[in-house]
Motif scaffolding. Structure first.
Motif, PDB file in Angstrom:
ATOM      1  N   GLU A 119      37.751  26.368  30.947  1.00 15.97           N
ATOM      2  CA  GLU A 119      37.136  27.535  30.319  1.00 15.97           C
ATOM      3  C   GLU A 119      36.851  28.648  31.325  1.00 15.97           C
ATOM      4  OE1 GLU A 119      33.135  28.140  27.794  1.00 15.97           O
ATOM      5  OE2 GLU A 119      34.347  26.401  27.254  1.00 15.97           O
ATOM      6  N   LYS A 120      36.495  28.257  32.538  1.00 21.49           N
ATOM      7  CA  LYS A 120      36.218  29.254  33.573  1.00 21.49           C
ATOM      8  C   LYS A 120      37.470  30.066  33.890  1.00 21.49           C
ATOM      9  CE  LYS A 120      34.553  29.662  38.307  1.00 21.49           C
ATOM     10  NZ  LYS A 120      34.139  28.949  39.508  1.00 21.49           N
ATOM     11  N   GLU A 121      38.608  29.405  34.002  1.00 20.53           N
ATOM     12  CA  GLU A 121      39.852  30.109  34.280  1.00 20.53           C
ATOM     13  C   GLU A 121      40.275  30.972  33.092  1.00 20.53           C
ATOM     14  OE1 GLU A 121      42.906  27.523  35.731  1.00 20.53           O
ATOM     15  OE2 GLU A 121      41.694  26.885  37.445  1.00 20.53           O
ATOM     16  N   GLN A 122      39.989  30.534  31.867  1.00 24.34           N
ATOM     17  CA  GLN A 122      40.271  31.364  30.689  1.00 24.34           C
ATOM     18  C   GLN A 122      39.427  32.631  30.727  1.00 24.34           C
ATOM     19  OE1 GLN A 122      39.589  28.814  27.327  1.00 24.34           O
ATOM     20  NE2 GLN A 122      41.551  27.758  27.556  1.00 24.34           N
ATOM     21  N   HIS A 123      38.179  32.492  31.146  1.00 27.57           N
ATOM     22  CA  HIS A 123      37.303  33.653  31.266  1.00 27.57           C
ATOM     23  C   HIS A 123      37.841  34.634  32.309  1.00 27.57           C
ATOM     24  CE1 HIS A 123      33.622  35.953  31.063  1.00 27.57           C
ATOM     25  NE2 HIS A 123      33.521  35.890  32.393  1.00 27.57           N
ATOM     26  N   VAL A 124      38.358  34.095  33.419  1.00 29.14           N
ATOM     27  CA  VAL A 124      38.952  34.947  34.449  1.00 29.14           C
ATOM     28  C   VAL A 124      40.162  35.684  33.877  1.00 29.14           C
ATOM     29  CG1 VAL A 124      40.174  34.926  36.673  1.00 29.14           C
ATOM     30  CG2 VAL A 124      38.089  33.590  36.385  1.00 29.14           C
ATOM     31  N   CYS A 125      40.971  34.996  33.085  1.00 29.79           N
ATOM     32  CA  CYS A 125      42.130  35.632  32.458  1.00 29.79           C
ATOM     33  C   CYS A 125      41.698  36.774  31.549  1.00 29.79           C
ATOM     34  CB  CYS A 125      42.928  34.616  31.652  1.00 29.79           C
ATOM     35  SG  CYS A 125      43.801  33.410  32.648  1.00 29.79           S
ATOM     36  N   LYS A 126      40.686  36.525  30.743  1.00 28.75           N
ATOM     37  CA  LYS A 126      40.192  37.559  29.844  1.00 28.75           C
ATOM     38  C   LYS A 126      39.666  38.752  30.624  1.00 28.75           C
ATOM     39  CE  LYS A 126      38.839  34.141  26.392  1.00 28.75           C
ATOM     40  NZ  LYS A 126      37.685  33.466  25.780  1.00 28.75           N
ATOM     41  N   SER A 127      38.999  38.490  31.725  1.00 30.10           N
ATOM     42  CA  SER A 127      38.457  39.575  32.538  1.00 30.10           C
ATOM     43  C   SER A 127      39.559  40.376  33.215  1.00 30.10           C
ATOM     44  CB  SER A 127      37.510  39.023  33.604  1.00 30.10           C
ATOM     45  OG  SER A 127      36.430  38.355  33.011  1.00 30.10           O
ATOM     46  N   GLN A 128      40.602  39.697  33.675  1.00 32.66           N
ATOM     47  CA  GLN A 128      41.698  40.385  34.350  1.00 32.66           C
ATOM     48  C   GLN A 128      42.509  41.240  33.382  1.00 32.66           C
ATOM     49  OE1 GLN A 128      43.856  37.183  36.149  1.00 32.66           O
ATOM     50  NE2 GLN A 128      42.664  37.280  38.043  1.00 32.66           N
ATOM     51  N   HIS A 129      42.600  40.809  32.152  1.00 27.90           N
ATOM     52  CA  HIS A 129      43.395  41.517  31.141  1.00 27.90           C
ATOM     53  C   HIS A 129      42.456  42.049  30.044  1.00 27.90           C
ATOM     54  CE1 HIS A 129      47.008  39.873  33.006  1.00 27.90           C
ATOM     55  NE2 HIS A 129      46.379  38.721  33.054  1.00 27.90           N
ATOM     56  N   LEU A 130      41.386  42.677  30.460  1.00 33.18           N
ATOM     57  CA  LEU A 130      40.336  43.078  29.531  1.00 33.18           C
ATOM     58  C   LEU A 130      40.839  44.061  28.474  1.00 33.18           C
ATOM     59  CD1 LEU A 130      37.394  42.677  28.846  1.00 33.18           C
ATOM     60  CD2 LEU A 130      36.832  44.516  30.434  1.00 33.18           C
ATOM     61  N   ASP A 131      41.607  45.055  28.865  1.00 31.85           N
ATOM     62  CA  ASP A 131      42.101  46.039  27.888  1.00 31.85           C
ATOM     63  C   ASP A 131      43.008  45.393  26.847  1.00 31.85           C
ATOM     64  OD1 ASP A 131      40.719  48.071  29.163  1.00 31.85           O
ATOM     65  OD2 ASP A 131      42.415  48.572  30.470  1.00 31.85           O
ATOM     66  N   GLU A 132      43.913  44.530  27.305  1.00 36.01           N
ATOM     67  CA  GLU A 132      44.811  43.841  26.377  1.00 36.01           C
ATOM     68  C   GLU A 132      44.018  42.904  25.465  1.00 36.01           C
ATOM     69  OE1 GLU A 132      48.664  40.808  26.446  1.00 36.01           O
ATOM     70  OE2 GLU A 132      47.882  41.598  28.329  1.00 36.01           O
ATOM     71  N   TYR A 133      43.028  42.220  26.020  1.00 38.16           N
ATOM     72  CA  TYR A 133      42.205  41.299  25.222  1.00 38.16           C
ATOM     73  C   TYR A 133      41.446  42.064  24.135  1.00 38.16           C
ATOM     74  CZ  TYR A 133      38.787  37.697  24.084  1.00 38.16           C
ATOM     75  OH  TYR A 133      38.007  36.790  23.411  1.00 38.16           O
ATOM     76  N   ARG A 134      40.847  43.193  24.488  1.00 37.15           N
ATOM     77  CA  ARG A 134      40.099  43.995  23.503  1.00 37.15           C
ATOM     78  C   ARG A 134      41.019  44.565  22.435  1.00 37.15           C
ATOM     79  NH1 ARG A 134      36.061  47.306  27.536  1.00 37.15           N
ATOM     80  NH2 ARG A 134      34.555  45.637  27.800  1.00 37.15           N
ATOM     81  N   ALA A 135      42.249  44.955  22.835  1.00 30.84           N
ATOM     82  CA  ALA A 135      43.183  45.516  21.858  1.00 30.84           C
ATOM     83  C   ALA A 135      43.671  44.437  20.886  1.00 30.84           C
ATOM     84  CB  ALA A 135      44.375  46.151  22.572  1.00 30.84           C
TER      85      ALA A 135
END
Length: 143
Positions: A119-135
């Motif tokens: 889950e920690k690495e998934q959170h890092v992924c979401k943070s690194q690709h924040l714009d794509e995740y929000r879109a």
């Protein structure tokens, strides 16, 4: 009358005193490294300094400028133990830094999430690709 030979120190004594000083320095720093090895980075840093000093002292012994290999060898052994302990303590940090550097290469959100182990690495992924995740997931909370 005293002769000048008795009052002047021998050249060999001066060089061996320097080598003994290097060996003593290596042993003291190696002891400090072993004591601080539980902190991880402190033990590793001091251990590496002690390793260099011990090798210098051993080189002086080998070249004949000093005698006695016991103290430099003891310093070398203690320094190696301190570096190993410090590395073992800091291994998760080192490993995660390498994983992060490897993971931070140009990848998409999907690739990053597929390769995330926890889950920690998934959170890092979401943070690194924040714009794509929000879109893609506007109804979800920010990571």
């Amino acid at each position: 009358m005293t002769s000048t030979d008795e009052s002047t120190p021998d050249a060999a004594t001066d060089t061996s005193a320097g080598a003994t000083g290097a060996a003593t320095f290596a042993l003291v720093v190696a002891g400090m490294a072993l004591v601080s090895a539980w902190t991880g980075w402190g033990g590793m840093a001091l251990g590496l300094v002690a390793l260099v000093a011990a090798v210098v002292a051993l080189m002086r012994v080998r070249s004949g400028r000093a005698s006695g290999r016991g103290k430099p060898l003891a310093a070398l052994g203690v320094a190696l133990i301190a570096v190993v302990i410090g590395t073992m303590i800091e291994w998760p940090t080192i490993e995660s830094a390498v994983t992060y550097l490897h993971a931070s290469q140009a990848r998409t959100l999907d690739e990053c999430m597929r390769q995330a182990i926890n889950e920690k690495e998934q959170h890092v992924c979401k943070s690194q690709h924040l714009d794509e995740y929000r879109a893609r997931f506007p109804d979800r909370l920010d990571p």
